[in-house]
Design a protein around this motif. Sequence first.
Motif, PDB file in Angstrom:
ATOM      1  N   ALA A  75      -6.264   1.149  -8.417  1.00  0.00           N
ATOM      2  CA  ALA A  75      -6.944  -0.116  -8.692  1.00  0.00           C
ATOM      3  C   ALA A  75      -7.178  -0.932  -7.421  1.00  0.00           C
ATOM      4  N   TYR A  76      -6.172  -0.969  -6.540  1.00  0.00           N
ATOM      5  CA  TYR A  76      -6.280  -1.822  -5.353  1.00  0.00           C
ATOM      6  C   TYR A  76      -6.688  -1.032  -4.114  1.00  0.00           C
ATOM      7  N   GLY A  77      -6.427   0.273  -4.135  1.00  0.00           N
ATOM      8  CA  GLY A  77      -6.628   1.073  -2.939  1.00  0.00           C
ATOM      9  C   GLY A  77      -5.461   0.893  -1.984  1.00  0.00           C
ATOM     10  N   THR A  78      -5.142   1.932  -1.256  1.00  0.00           N
ATOM     11  CA  THR A  78      -4.107   1.853  -0.212  1.00  0.00           C
ATOM     12  C   THR A  78      -4.718   2.404   1.074  1.00  0.00           C
ATOM     13  N   GLN A  79      -3.890   2.555   2.086  1.00  0.00           N
ATOM     14  CA  GLN A  79      -4.383   3.117   3.335  1.00  0.00           C
ATOM     15  C   GLN A  79      -4.892   4.549   3.141  1.00  0.00           C
ATOM     16  N   THR A  80      -4.379   5.230   2.110  1.00  0.00           N
ATOM     17  CA  THR A  80      -4.752   6.636   1.881  1.00  0.00           C
ATOM     18  C   THR A  80      -5.535   6.838   0.593  1.00  0.00           C
ATOM     19  N   VAL A  81      -5.112   6.175  -0.476  1.00  0.00           N
ATOM     20  CA  VAL A  81      -5.772   6.335  -1.776  1.00  0.00           C
ATOM     21  C   VAL A  81      -6.946   5.369  -1.851  1.00  0.00           C
ATOM     22  N   PRO A  82      -8.160   5.855  -2.033  1.00  0.00           N
ATOM     23  CA  PRO A  82      -9.309   4.946  -2.090  1.00  0.00           C
ATOM     24  C   PRO A  82      -9.349   4.179  -3.414  1.00  0.00           C
ATOM     25  N   GLN A  83      -9.829   2.942  -3.350  1.00  0.00           N
ATOM     26  CA  GLN A  83      -9.980   2.153  -4.572  1.00  0.00           C
ATOM     27  C   GLN A  83     -11.072   2.769  -5.437  1.00  0.00           C
ATOM     28  N   VAL A  84     -10.813   2.830  -6.742  1.00  0.00           N
ATOM     29  CA  VAL A  84     -11.786   3.405  -7.669  1.00  0.00           C
ATOM     30  C   VAL A  84     -12.494   2.288  -8.424  1.00  0.00           C
ATOM     31  N   GLY A  89       0.785  -1.219   0.000  1.00  0.00           N
ATOM     32  CA  GLY A  89       0.000   0.000   0.000  1.00  0.00           C
ATOM     33  C   GLY A  89       0.817   1.268   0.000  1.00  0.00           C
ATOM     34  N   ASP A  90       0.502   2.179   0.909  1.00  0.00           N
ATOM     35  CA  ASP A  90       1.136   3.497   0.951  1.00  0.00           C
ATOM     36  C   ASP A  90       2.655   3.421   0.946  1.00  0.00           C
ATOM     37  N   ALA A  91       3.226   2.502   1.724  1.00  0.00           N
ATOM     38  CA  ALA A  91       4.683   2.414   1.834  1.00  0.00           C
ATOM     39  C   ALA A  91       5.328   2.182   0.469  1.00  0.00           C
ATOM     40  N   ALA A  92       4.732   1.297  -0.332  1.00  0.00           N
ATOM     41  CA  ALA A  92       5.274   1.024  -1.665  1.00  0.00           C
ATOM     42  C   ALA A  92       5.095   2.227  -2.575  1.00  0.00           C
ATOM     43  N   ALA A 139      11.201  13.483  -1.973  1.00  0.00           N
ATOM     44  CA  ALA A 139      11.599  13.066  -0.634  1.00  0.00           C
ATOM     45  C   ALA A 139      10.375  13.053   0.277  1.00  0.00           C
ATOM     46  N   ALA A 140       9.285  12.486  -0.215  1.00  0.00           N
ATOM     47  CA  ALA A 140       8.049  12.446   0.565  1.00  0.00           C
ATOM     48  C   ALA A 140       8.220  11.514   1.757  1.00  0.00           C
ATOM     49  N   ALA A 141       7.813  11.989   2.940  1.00  0.00           N
ATOM     50  CA  ALA A 141       7.896  11.170   4.146  1.00  0.00           C
ATOM     51  C   ALA A 141       6.603  10.415   4.394  1.00  0.00           C
ATOM     52  N   SER A 142       5.496  10.940   3.861  1.00  0.00           N
ATOM     53  CA  SER A 142       4.195  10.305   4.063  1.00  0.00           C
ATOM     54  C   SER A 142       3.292  10.647   2.890  1.00  0.00           C
ATOM     55  N   MET A 143       2.140   9.999   2.846  1.00  0.00           N
ATOM     56  CA  MET A 143       1.195  10.287   1.779  1.00  0.00           C
ATOM     57  C   MET A 143       0.653  11.704   1.875  1.00  0.00           C
ATOM     58  N   ALA A 144       0.687  12.278   3.050  1.00  0.00           N
ATOM     59  CA  ALA A 144       0.238  13.669   3.197  1.00  0.00           C
ATOM     60  C   ALA A 144       1.083  14.605   2.349  1.00  0.00           C
ATOM     61  N   ASP A 145       2.353  14.232   2.146  1.00  0.00           N
ATOM     62  CA  ASP A 145       3.238  15.053   1.308  1.00  0.00           C
ATOM     63  C   ASP A 145       2.895  14.922  -0.174  1.00  0.00           C
ATOM     64  N   LEU A 146       2.082  13.909  -0.516  1.00  0.00           N
ATOM     65  CA  LEU A 146       1.777  13.635  -1.915  1.00  0.00           C
ATOM     66  C   LEU A 146       0.330  13.959  -2.283  1.00  0.00           C
ATOM     67  N   GLU A 147      -0.395  14.578  -1.383  1.00  0.00           N
ATOM     68  CA  GLU A 147      -1.765  14.989  -1.696  1.00  0.00           C
ATOM     69  C   GLU A 147      -1.861  16.509  -1.691  1.00  0.00           C
ATOM     70  N   LEU A 148      -2.475  17.050  -2.743  1.00  0.00           N
ATOM     71  CA  LEU A 148      -2.659  18.494  -2.859  1.00  0.00           C
ATOM     72  C   LEU A 148      -3.988  18.889  -2.219  1.00  0.00           C
ATOM     73  N   THR A 149      -4.012  20.064  -1.652  1.00  0.00           N
ATOM     74  CA  THR A 149      -5.243  20.552  -1.033  1.00  0.00           C
ATOM     75  C   THR A 149      -6.101  21.290  -2.050  1.00  0.00           C
ATOM     76  N   ARG A 150      -7.363  21.403  -1.749  1.00  0.00           N
ATOM     77  CA  ARG A 150      -8.278  22.169  -2.592  1.00  0.00           C
ATOM     78  C   ARG A 150      -7.837  23.633  -2.658  1.00  0.00           C
ATOM     79  N   VAL A 151      -7.269  24.121  -1.572  1.00  0.00           N
ATOM     80  CA  VAL A 151      -6.768  25.507  -1.533  1.00  0.00           C
ATOM     81  C   VAL A 151      -5.672  25.698  -2.576  1.00  0.00           C
ATOM     82  N   GLU A 152      -4.776  24.710  -2.692  1.00  0.00           N
ATOM     83  CA  GLU A 152      -3.692  24.803  -3.666  1.00  0.00           C
ATOM     84  C   GLU A 152      -4.235  24.758  -5.097  1.00  0.00           C
ATOM     85  N   MET A 153      -5.265  23.947  -5.327  1.00  0.00           N
ATOM     86  CA  MET A 153      -5.878  23.883  -6.658  1.00  0.00           C
ATOM     87  C   MET A 153      -6.547  25.212  -7.005  1.00  0.00           C
TER      88      MET A 153
END
Length: 434
Positions: free
Chosen positions: A201-210, A48-51, A63-77
């Motif tokens: 496709a599989y979903g992770t702890q953070t990314v929901p499966q679609v 999941g997220d770790a991979a 150099a992302a430490a967590s999935m939070a570093d890889l998600e953009l906020t609506r404010v940024e969009m």
Amino acid sequence: MAVAIKRLSTVDADFSAKMNALLAFEAAADEGIERTVAGILADVKTRGDAAVIEYTNRFDRLAAASMADLELTRVEMQAALDALPADRRAALEAAAHRVRVYHEKQRLEGWSYTEADGTMLGQMITPLDRVGLYVPGGKAAYPSSVLMNAIPAKVAGVKELIMVVPTPDGEKNQLVLAAACLAGVDRVFTLGGAQAVGALAYGTQTVPQVDKIVGPGNAYVATAKRRVFGIVGIDMVAGPSEILVVSDGSGNPDWVAMDLFSQAEHDELAQSILICTDAAFLERVQASIEKLLPTMPRQETIRTSLTNRGAFILVRDMDEAVAIANRVAPEHLELALADPDPWVDKIHHAGAIFIGHYTSESLGDYCAGPNHVLPTSGSARFSSPLGVYDFQKRTSLIKVSKAGAQTLGRIASTLAHGEGLPAHAKSAEFRLED
């Protein structure tokens, strides 16, 4: 150096063989890519997220430490949209409006009817719950693809749209983020490659499966989409871009040359073909190509595409031209004719038809309204442009009345016994009154 475009003529004895060779394109799967993608997908499915973080840091030099570093906020969009120059924002909003208006006409509606005995039959239309949108990142930035994929999904009523877009070296394309904001994308992750497809496709702890993955990508992305099909839906596995121009010699050769360039500049494997009833006009287009090519920033890509996969085809009449067009079943078909309308109904296979001298294919790519995600490699023979219908499901409705069960039960029982399925037969017979 002149561009050596293949010349074919329908009067040639070996014309059919030459056409077969011209259209032959084997998107052969690279074994190395297949192995790499299979390994990444299996790892993402397991860890999941770790991979996802590990592969993203490696391939995109982050150099992302967590999935939070890889998600953009609506404010940024929203900030990306607000920061656009006025002319660019206006163009993006105009394109989004036109795409939305066109696709709103595609919505499928449910229906039902009731038979004389009270049995109701029908069809229910429901949107997909969650869709993943892959958007190329880095130097290849396509805000138009965001609009073309996201807007039909939202028009269909998709509840959640998850966009993934790689950001190599942390480079975020503001126009892509602005388009995502305009189109109503719900969440954005800065992921790319097979790991992004696996996460969706599989979903992770953070990314929901679609439920479905749409959008273009490189060979790794296409291979990953093929592999996860069945676990999730996919839009299509697209081949190189194509344009086929049918001309009667009445047009401007510079316009035709540039229309051929418009697809050839995508990549060296793109295919640009001109079919014409006028040999002299073919020479004029050749001259225009030689004149205009040096002005093109992507001239080497265009030259390679035209030399390796392009062609001029001389035909005796428009009937031959149309027959060849239907054989090719191109992604984009331009009818560059003085009087194109009578010929439209004779085209049976094309992703999109661009009618008349003023309808350049590029308008369809950006702002005409119809979708620019189109079938390639001859698949227009059996498939269609991306649309609202790709984000809706059809469910059959059956409500049999007591009287209907008597009639249908006897029919079903007879057929079930004929197939050797007695439980099916008994299930229907139990509801019979006599």
